[in-house]
Design a protein around this motif. Structure first.
Motif, short mmCIF file in Angstrom:
data_model
loop_
_atom_site.label_atom_id
_atom_site.label_comp_id
_atom_site.label_asym_id
_atom_site.label_seq_id
_atom_site.Cartn_x
_atom_site.Cartn_y
_atom_site.Cartn_z
N ASN A 277 0.82 -1.21 0.00
CA ASN A 277 0.00 0.00 0.00
C ASN A 277 0.85 1.26 0.00
O ASN A 277 0.57 2.22 -0.72
N LYS A 280 2.51 1.81 -3.38
CA LYS A 280 1.52 2.33 -4.35
C LYS A 280 1.30 3.82 -4.12
O LYS A 280 1.20 4.59 -5.08
N GLN A 281 1.17 4.21 -2.86
CA GLN A 281 0.96 5.63 -2.56
C GLN A 281 2.10 6.49 -3.09
O GLN A 281 1.91 7.60 -3.59
N THR A 283 4.10 5.82 -5.56
CA THR A 283 4.31 5.76 -7.01
C THR A 283 3.14 6.33 -7.80
O THR A 283 3.17 6.37 -9.05
N GLN A 284 2.10 6.76 -7.14
CA GLN A 284 0.94 7.34 -7.84
C GLN A 284 1.20 8.80 -8.22
O GLN A 284 1.91 9.50 -7.53
#
Length: 284
Positions: A277, A280-281, A283-284
């Motif tokens: 998680n 992902k945060q 790399t967004q």
């Protein structure tokens, strides 16, 4: 993302991983509480005392267990012979460890026994029980309680062996991480001398790195943790702290790189989920 927000997110991962990495006897408190306090320069934490901790722990006991504990406690106050007190402290420690499974009374009574025994080995073992939990404790008041108890034990051990680098580092860690001094250099300087003399003393590098991380000096902390992971590429503690420091300073690419390295090495499913998680945060 602000620095404070980044600290909170990264330290949340540390809370999930701490049980796996440090092998605590009870789940640790979330480190983000302490990190947020440091980031916002909050006032000194409230005082924690063992009487209150013990009273809270006793609320979890059965009536029979409470009766047993009361008998043992009364025996301590009546015991006027060192060996009698030592035996009772060992009994109390074993009860809280094995029967009640509550950390704070266990390490407290184990420490009281170590003080009476006055053995360097037992004193340092007891001191490190407080210090190990300090390193994953998130409540500033509990940090101070743990550091204060560890400090007493390390000081007694150093009277027996003043040249023990591990105890010198441990004592310094109490000052750096435990909110017990307004002068962090009191703890930093002795450890830095050891690290300068022997850069491969990874315990010294770890404590200096944690001190830099706690104070928001991420670049300095990164230097210390880099030494650790260079010497020990599979050191989860060093890898995680390195990732969190890059996260804290806003270097997303390096944070992702090192969180990914942690993820490769840890099988815990909950930790894997938290790391996924966070990556992902970033790399967004």
């Amino acid at each position: 993302m602000t620095k404070q927000q980044s600290i909170l997110v990264g330290s949340g991962i540390a809370a999930i991983l701490a049980l796996f990495i440090f092998g605590q006897t009870v789940p640790p408190k979330k480190p983000n509480v302490a990190m947020a306090a440091a980031a916002n320069n909050q006032q000194a934490p409230a005082t924690v005392n063992f009487t209150d901790l013990l009273a809270k722990a006793k609320q979890k006991l059965t009536p029979e267990q409470n009766e047993r504990i009361t008998r043992l406690e009364n025996s301590v106050t009546r015991g006027d012979v060192k060996e009698q007190q030592l035996h009772i402290y060992h009994q109390l420690a074993r009860f809280w460890r094995d029967s009640a499974k509550v950390l704070e009374p266990y390490i407290f009574y184990n420490a009281e026994a170590a003080k009476l025994e006055n053995s360097e080995k037992n004193l340092t073992f007891a001191a490190h029980q407080f210090l190990d939990n300090l390193m994953v404790e998130g409540d500033p008041a509990m940090q101070t309680w743990l550091a204060t108890n560890a400090k007493v034990l390390f000081e007694q051990a150093l009277k027996l062996n003043p040249a023990n680098d591990s105890s010198i580092i441990g004592l310094g860690a109490c000052y750096i991480l435990g909110n017990i001094s307004n002068n962090p250099m009191q703890g930093i300087l002795p450890i830095k001398q050891i690290a300068d003399k022997n850069p491969k003393n990874l315990y010294a590098q770890l404590i200096l790195g944690l001190g830099g991380k706690k104070s928001g000096q991420y670049d300095k902390a990164i230097e210390r943790f880099t030494v650790i992971v260079t010497e020990k590429p599979n050191d989860l503690e060093g890898l995680l702290n390195l990732a969190e420091c890059y996260d804290g300073k806003g270097d997303k690419a390096n944070a992702v790189k090192w969180y990914t390295e942690v993820k490769k090495r840890i099988p815990n499913e909950e930790a894997q989920k938290e790391l996924t998680n966070r990556i992902k945060q970033l790399t967004q």
